[in-house]
Design a protein around this motif. Structure first.
Motif, PDB file in Angstrom:
ATOM      1  N   SER A 733       0.950  -1.216  -0.109  1.00 29.66           N
ATOM      2  CA  SER A 733       0.101  -0.046   0.127  1.00 29.66           C
ATOM      3  C   SER A 733       0.998   1.002   0.038  1.00 29.66           C
ATOM      4  O   SER A 733       2.271   1.055   0.206  1.00 29.66           O
ATOM      5  CB  SER A 733      -0.832   0.132   1.344  1.00 29.66           C
ATOM      6  OG  SER A 733      -0.136   0.659   2.402  1.00 29.66           O
ATOM      7  N   ILE A 734       0.358   2.581   0.026  1.00 31.41           N
ATOM      8  CA  ILE A 734       1.193   3.534  -0.077  1.00 31.41           C
ATOM      9  C   ILE A 734       1.844   3.907   1.035  1.00 31.41           C
ATOM     10  O   ILE A 734       2.849   4.523   1.246  1.00 31.41           O
ATOM     11  CB  ILE A 734       0.188   4.871  -0.251  1.00 31.41           C
ATOM     12  CG1 ILE A 734       1.000   6.011  -0.833  1.00 31.41           C
ATOM     13  CG2 ILE A 734      -0.774   5.179   0.776  1.00 31.41           C
ATOM     14  CD1 ILE A 734       0.299   7.097  -1.465  1.00 31.41           C
ATOM     15  N   GLU A 735       1.542   3.163   2.340  1.00 31.84           N
ATOM     16  CA  GLU A 735       2.327   3.440   3.484  1.00 31.84           C
ATOM     17  C   GLU A 735       3.701   2.781   3.466  1.00 31.84           C
ATOM     18  O   GLU A 735       3.293   1.600   3.363  1.00 31.84           O
ATOM     19  CB  GLU A 735       1.169   3.136   4.852  1.00 31.84           C
ATOM     20  CG  GLU A 735       0.201   4.126   4.736  1.00 31.84           C
ATOM     21  CD  GLU A 735      -1.200   3.743   5.568  1.00 31.84           C
ATOM     22  OE1 GLU A 735      -1.287   4.273   6.871  1.00 31.84           O
ATOM     23  OE2 GLU A 735      -1.857   2.736   5.081  1.00 31.84           O
TER      24      GLU A 735
ATOM     25  N   LEU B 133      -2.535  10.461   2.955  1.00 32.74           N
ATOM     26  CA  LEU B 133      -1.778   9.190   2.677  1.00 32.74           C
ATOM     27  C   LEU B 133      -2.593   7.965   3.388  1.00 32.74           C
ATOM     28  O   LEU B 133      -2.670   6.817   2.757  1.00 32.74           O
ATOM     29  CB  LEU B 133      -0.484   9.081   3.314  1.00 32.74           C
ATOM     30  CG  LEU B 133       0.437   9.889   2.579  1.00 32.74           C
ATOM     31  CD1 LEU B 133       1.726  10.058   3.192  1.00 32.74           C
ATOM     32  CD2 LEU B 133       0.428   9.837   1.144  1.00 32.74           C
ATOM     33  N   SER B 134      -3.444   8.179   4.575  1.00 35.05           N
ATOM     34  CA  SER B 134      -3.998   7.193   5.487  1.00 35.05           C
ATOM     35  C   SER B 134      -5.213   6.948   4.477  1.00 35.05           C
ATOM     36  O   SER B 134      -5.532   5.955   4.258  1.00 35.05           O
ATOM     37  CB  SER B 134      -4.452   7.508   6.804  1.00 35.05           C
ATOM     38  OG  SER B 134      -5.310   6.894   7.346  1.00 35.05           O
ATOM     39  N   VAL B 136      -5.366   7.100   1.237  1.00 40.14           N
ATOM     40  CA  VAL B 136      -4.914   6.258   0.178  1.00 40.14           C
ATOM     41  C   VAL B 136      -4.750   4.861   0.606  1.00 40.14           C
ATOM     42  O   VAL B 136      -4.721   3.974  -0.237  1.00 40.14           O
ATOM     43  CB  VAL B 136      -3.844   6.870  -0.813  1.00 40.14           C
ATOM     44  CG1 VAL B 136      -3.538   6.192  -2.023  1.00 40.14           C
ATOM     45  CG2 VAL B 136      -4.190   8.308  -1.053  1.00 40.14           C
ATOM     46  N   GLY B 137      -4.270   4.899   1.776  1.00 33.86           N
ATOM     47  CA  GLY B 137      -3.725   3.557   2.303  1.00 33.86           C
ATOM     48  C   GLY B 137      -4.885   2.388   2.271  1.00 33.86           C
ATOM     49  O   GLY B 137      -4.841   1.366   2.306  1.00 33.86           O
ATOM     50  N   HIS B 139      -6.681   1.837  -0.260  1.00 41.57           N
ATOM     51  CA  HIS B 139      -6.847   1.440  -1.689  1.00 41.57           C
ATOM     52  C   HIS B 139      -5.439   0.690  -2.257  1.00 41.57           C
ATOM     53  O   HIS B 139      -4.484   0.926  -1.745  1.00 41.57           O
ATOM     54  CB  HIS B 139      -6.850   2.816  -2.714  1.00 41.57           C
ATOM     55  CG  HIS B 139      -8.114   3.641  -2.379  1.00 41.57           C
ATOM     56  ND1 HIS B 139      -9.519   3.494  -2.844  1.00 41.57           N
ATOM     57  CD2 HIS B 139      -8.395   4.344  -1.238  1.00 41.57           C
ATOM     58  CE1 HIS B 139     -10.147   4.065  -2.534  1.00 41.57           C
ATOM     59  NE2 HIS B 139      -9.818   4.675  -1.578  1.00 41.57           N
TER      60      HIS B 139
END
Lengths: 823, 169
Positions: A733-735, B133-134, B136-137, B139
């Protein structure tokens, strides 16, 4: 965590000097995709459409003793129930690709299983109903009786088990592929040092966000089959359907509309549903749609990666690699639709950037009761890099060198290109261009290994475990034979490019347009790329193997050049000058140094035909020039047709390359890996669009990170898949994204006009090898040896507490780091 | 399940992208199927149908919601927004524009859901980078490696900060 975590720094690639090629042109496809105006298969809902659901095997290996479909046939809303017996000749085994004499027992799947199922998820029946909901209701009513057989699950035991995937294939061996160069056996017998490892990579999959899907419509008036397919190869699917259904090429059209990711998973030629849905549509005379659900994707879309390697290296005291041998088993699943494609890639990529003169490789391809294997981004190359780089790390450990120092010592020199590796499995493996030293220099510059070693020591004093890894790869790209393009100057003054390669997000509509725009002096907005529609172009293969820009892009260049010549011939007659006096720029064709002697592409397109008129552009040309053009057009019997075809093939694969490096922190107690910094230096020759290349490379990187640290498709002893939803299969994921540094080396390929090499898979190829080295380096106080990927946290934590696996280096210099556990 | 059960229907009255909608639907119809195939708003995509990938995210009464985890009937009385509502005429919304500027998408399949989550996030007062960001997290994007998406988030925040400065001065 460093302050830059999640940030990306890109060192700009070189600019080739064209108006568009080499520039970060904004993607033409984005505006409509951002507005929700994409058009994926499931977005197309024709009138009278019906919906299909596939009934799949729930057992891994069994004889079918009975299939009872009567209750389903009379269920509400059901129009059709198909079993294999209803398909007649169409239920013959599906085509075999990449066939090879080394395949001794090639088995492909039937559209519907008849008397035997070989993996959980294999298609057994198809139901067509008014809605998907009703089709799934009816699926519940189908009863299949199985005589369950022992399954073949564990790859390590697949050749020794008494269980059989195919009754007539002893040892479950589909084929044995070998290749090599020099005389490795003699070298091993006399080498100062040798080492032996056993290494494994596990199954995973491409997992595109859009699942597979097929919509088919039979038009009885035109006797025409139209298919919308979420595929990477619409033209190849079309020609296959023509053959299977006995239709001529004018009677079948296959369209890959917007495709929501492919990564190799969507080029199968053929998945059963690609035959079943057209069959049902023809049988019913109504459009039939099947959209794969995510569970189906987990159990019936192709997967990849499962291999176990025995690998050996012979080397001297300076770290020169004298010979390499690898003997490995490859898990092809229940069938082998792609022949030797994946293990052959492994064989030809092991030596990579290293000048090793003695090499032997043997791949034994084994059937297991799991979904079939076909190439997934990387396609056998990650295994090769993992094998070679693990061997090099072992050499370095023995000689007390930094692994990258061993690598630098063994690189193919920059003046050795073209470099013949000496392998000949399909065609001679010949690296066309490269500068591997330059790649390493840049990677080392960005990573700063000496500085890192200090930081590592300080961190350890504080009880924190940092590690680094640097690995290199090559990427064969552009498997043949060719791709084509039809370039047309339309009467609207727009240049239209029809290509056979469909895009699944790679931005063909932009990069192909850049090439044609530069060639024809057109504006980027005046070039339209149409891909993925077999009705528009007849010959072509598809999008895979990092080949679209290389083959279709060069075909665009060829076709555009021909179109330019054709336009030049016309205009030179108009202005009574020679071709060489003309320049193409900003949508105009002008006589150099002759003001007023200029005409727009729009005017040529509109008025070269006597009855032409500007369709959507007011012509701003000089009225005298327009009059001259009209006069000329009025007196010709045959209008000039500004359409040109171009095809391009190379006759060999071209070799991109790169170096990846990472710094990780590992928590030895819980096994968590924090990738802090990731450096990529890559060489794909000339960069047509730096933004798109960056997207390809970094997208591949993150997919590779998932493959190294998160993603695995496990099966239990009964062959039941243990990951069948996104809750069991974790993807990045982005994280937690690392700080990323992307840099380039540009060695243009001499073997194509654009000078490009493929890069679609580059990002994913070396990631497992890099992380294995970095994690191992971080945990060096615990003396761990990493022999497999992916590595999940509990496995890393176990490594720390286990007795170190890396055992003896005996007096003869043999390092034996072979591990006994390979489950 | 008998055919009588499946035939059960429900009345849905809701607002979708500002338009009043009134339909009879099968009780078991998912909201995602309703939006896509009954209303023809195919910008909302379905990637997993079990609420993990986020592709089907829409706004229900201003909150982001997985359309695959709701029945259409549950949307009765709500106000729904989909990706089709974001742009106005030729102008993309700031989030859409940032995705275009920063190569925040490749195949475009996951994109509408992410745009909706970020749109909801940005409407919250004091929305910061971590919250975005959270969002988007929740997805999954399989193409971009999130690099362009992360830059798009930065762009949106920078523009927001600039606007704030503009209003202050």
């Amino acid at each position: 965590m460093t302050r830059s975590k999640g940030k990306t720094h890109q060192v700009q690639a070189g600019d080739s000097g064209g108006n568009y090629v080499g520039k970060a042109v904004r993607r033409k496809e984005d505006d409509r995709l951002l507005r929700g105006l994409g058009r994926y298969v499931d977005d197309i809902d024709p009138a009278r459409q019906l919906h299909a659901s596939v009934v799949r095997s729930m057992v891994a290996n069994a004889r079918i003793t009975n299939i009872d479909v009567e209750a389903a046939r009379s269920a509400p809303g059901v129009h059709l129930v198909l079993t294999g017996r209803d398909l007649g000749d169409l239920n013959e085994p599906l085509p075999l690709l990449a066939g090879h004499p080394s395949l001794i027992a090639a088995k492909t799947q039937r559209p519907l299983a008849v008397d035997r199922v070989r993996y959980v998820g294999e298609a057994v029946a198809l139901i067509v109903a008014d809605t998907r909901y009703l089709a799934e209701d009816a699926a519940e009513l189908i009863s299949i009786d199985y005589d369950i057989l022992d399954p073949v699950v564990d790859l390590g035991e697949a050749s020794s088990t008494s269980a059989a995937v195919h009754d007539d294939v002893p040892g479950n061996v589909a084929g044995v592929v070998t290749d090599g160069v020099g005389d490795p056996d003699s070298v091993f017998a006399s080498a100062p040092y040798t080492a032996k490892l056993r290494l494994s990579l596990e199954r995973t999959g491409g997992m595109p966000m859009e699942t597979r899907g097929v919509l088919a419509d039979w038009d009885p008036r035109e006797r025409m089959l139209r298919v919308w397919d979420s595929t990477q190869a619409p033209v190849a699917i079309k020609h296959g359907l023509c053959r299977m259904f006995g239709l001529s090429s004018q009677q079948v059209e296959v369209i890959a509309p917007d495709v929501g990711g492919g990564f190799g998973t969507k080029i199968m030629l053929f998945y059963p549903e690609e035959v079943l849905v057209p069959f049902a549509a023809r049988a019913l005379g109504r459009p039939v749609k099947w959209i794969e659900d995510r569970w189906e994707h987990f159990v019936s879309a192709n997967q990849e990666r499962g291999q176990i390697h025995d690998a050996e290296v012979a080397f001297d005291a300076e770290g020169t690699i004298l010979a390499v041998r690898t003997n490995f088993v490859h898990d092809t699943g229940a069938y082998i639709p792609y022949g030797i494609a994946v293990p052959a890639n492994t064989l030809t990529h092991v030596l990579g950037q290293y000048a090793v003169k003695n090499y032997a490789a043997k791949a034994t391809i084994l059937y297991t009761n799991k979904p079939p294997v076909s190439p997934y981004r990387g396609a056998g190359r990650p295994h090769a890099v993992f094998t070679m780089e693990r061997l090099i790390r072992t050499v370095a450990a023995k000689l007390n060198m930094e692994p990258y120092e061993v690598r630098l010592r063994n690189l193919v020199p920059a003046d050795a290109f073209p470099y013949d590796v000496g392998l000949t499995i399909d065609a001679p493996i010949r690296y066309d261009s490269g500068n591997y030293q330059a790649g390493f220099e840049k990677a080392i510059h960005h990573l700063d290994p000496a500085g890192f070693r200090k930081a590592q020591e300080e961190a350890r004093a504080r009880g924190r475990y940092l590690g680094m890894g640097i690995c290199a790869y090559i990427e064969s790209s552009g498997p043949g034979p060719y791709e084509g393009c039809a370039a047309k100057l339309t009467d609207a003054g727009t240049v239209v490019l029809d290509v056979a390669t469909a895009s699944q997000g790679q931005g063909h509509a932009t990069s192909f347009a850049q090439i044609a725009a530069d060639s024809l002096g057109a504006g980027i907005d005046d070039v339209v790329v149409r891909g993925g529609d077999s009705g528009k172009v007849d010959f072509g293969i598809g999008t895979f193997g990092s080949r679209s820009l290389l083959l279709a892009g060069n075909a665009v260049a060829v076709a555009s050049e021909r179109l330019r010549n054709k336009i030049a011939a016309y205009v030179s007659e108009l202005f009574e000058c020679s071709h060489d006096d003309l320049e193409f720029s900003e949508g105009q064709v002008s006589v150099k140094g002759a003001p007023g002697q200029s005409i727009s592409l729009a005017a040529i397109a509109a008025l070269a035909n006597a009855y032409g008129y500007p369709v959507d552009k007011p012509l701003k040309d000089d009225p005298a020039v327009l009059e001259k053009l009209r006069e000329r057009a009025a007196n010709v019997a045959t209008p000039p047709v500004f359409t040109e075809d171009g095809y391009f093939g190379v006759g060999q694969q071209l070799f991109g390359s790169g170096v990846h490096a990472a710094i990780v922190e590992v928590d030895p107690e819980v096994g968590a890996v924090d990738v802090q910094k990731y450096v990529l230096v890559h060489d794909c020759g000339v960069v047509v669009n730096p933004t798109i290349v960056e997207g390809q490379v970094l997208g591949g990187l993150v997919q590779g990170l998932g493959g190294a640290l998160l993603e695995v498709l496990p099966f239990d002893e009964q062959g039941q898949p243990q990951a069948t939803s996104f809750m069991d299969f974790r993807m990045p994921s982005i994280e937690g994204l690392p700080e990323i540094i992307l840099d380039h080396v540009e060695t243009p390929s001499p073997l194509n006009p654009l000078g490009v090499k493929g890069t679609g898979e580059a990002g994913a190829i070396p990631v497992a090898a890099v992380l294995a080295e970095a994690i191992e380096d971080a945990l060096s106080p615990f003396n761990v040896f990493i022999d497999r990927m992916p590595l999940l946290p509990h496995q890393i934590a176990n490594l720390v507490t286990q007795t170190p696996q890396e055992a003896s280096i005996d007096d003869s210099g043999v390092v034996d780091a072979k591990s006994d556990e390979h489950k | 399940m008998t055919s009588n059960d499946t035939a059960q229907s429900a009345q849905v009255r809701c607002t979708v992208n500002g338009q009043a909608i009134e339909r009879n639907v099968e009780s078991r119809m998912l909201l995602s199927d309703f939006i896509r195939h009954e209303l023809g708003l195919t910008g909302t995509h379905v990637g997993c149908e079990h609420g993990v990938c986020g592709a089907c995210t829409v706004l229900v009464d201003g909150d982001s919601a997985r359309a695959c985890l709701m029945f259409a009937a549950q949307a009765d009385g709500t106000e729904i927004e989909t990706v089709e509502s974001l742009a106005s005429g030729d102008s993309l919304s700031p989030v859409q524009q940032a995705f275009s500027d920063q190569h925040g998408l490749q195949c475009g399949f996951c994109t509408p859901g992410i745009l909706m989550s970020l749109t909801a996030c940005m409407r919250e007062a004091g929305c910061n980078r971590e919250q975005m960001l959270s969002a988007v997290g929740g997805h999954i994007c399989r193409c971009t490696g999130y690099v362009g998406i992360s830059r798009a988030v930065d762009q949106v925040l920078a523009e927001g900060a600039e606007q704030d400065r503009g209003t202050e001065s």
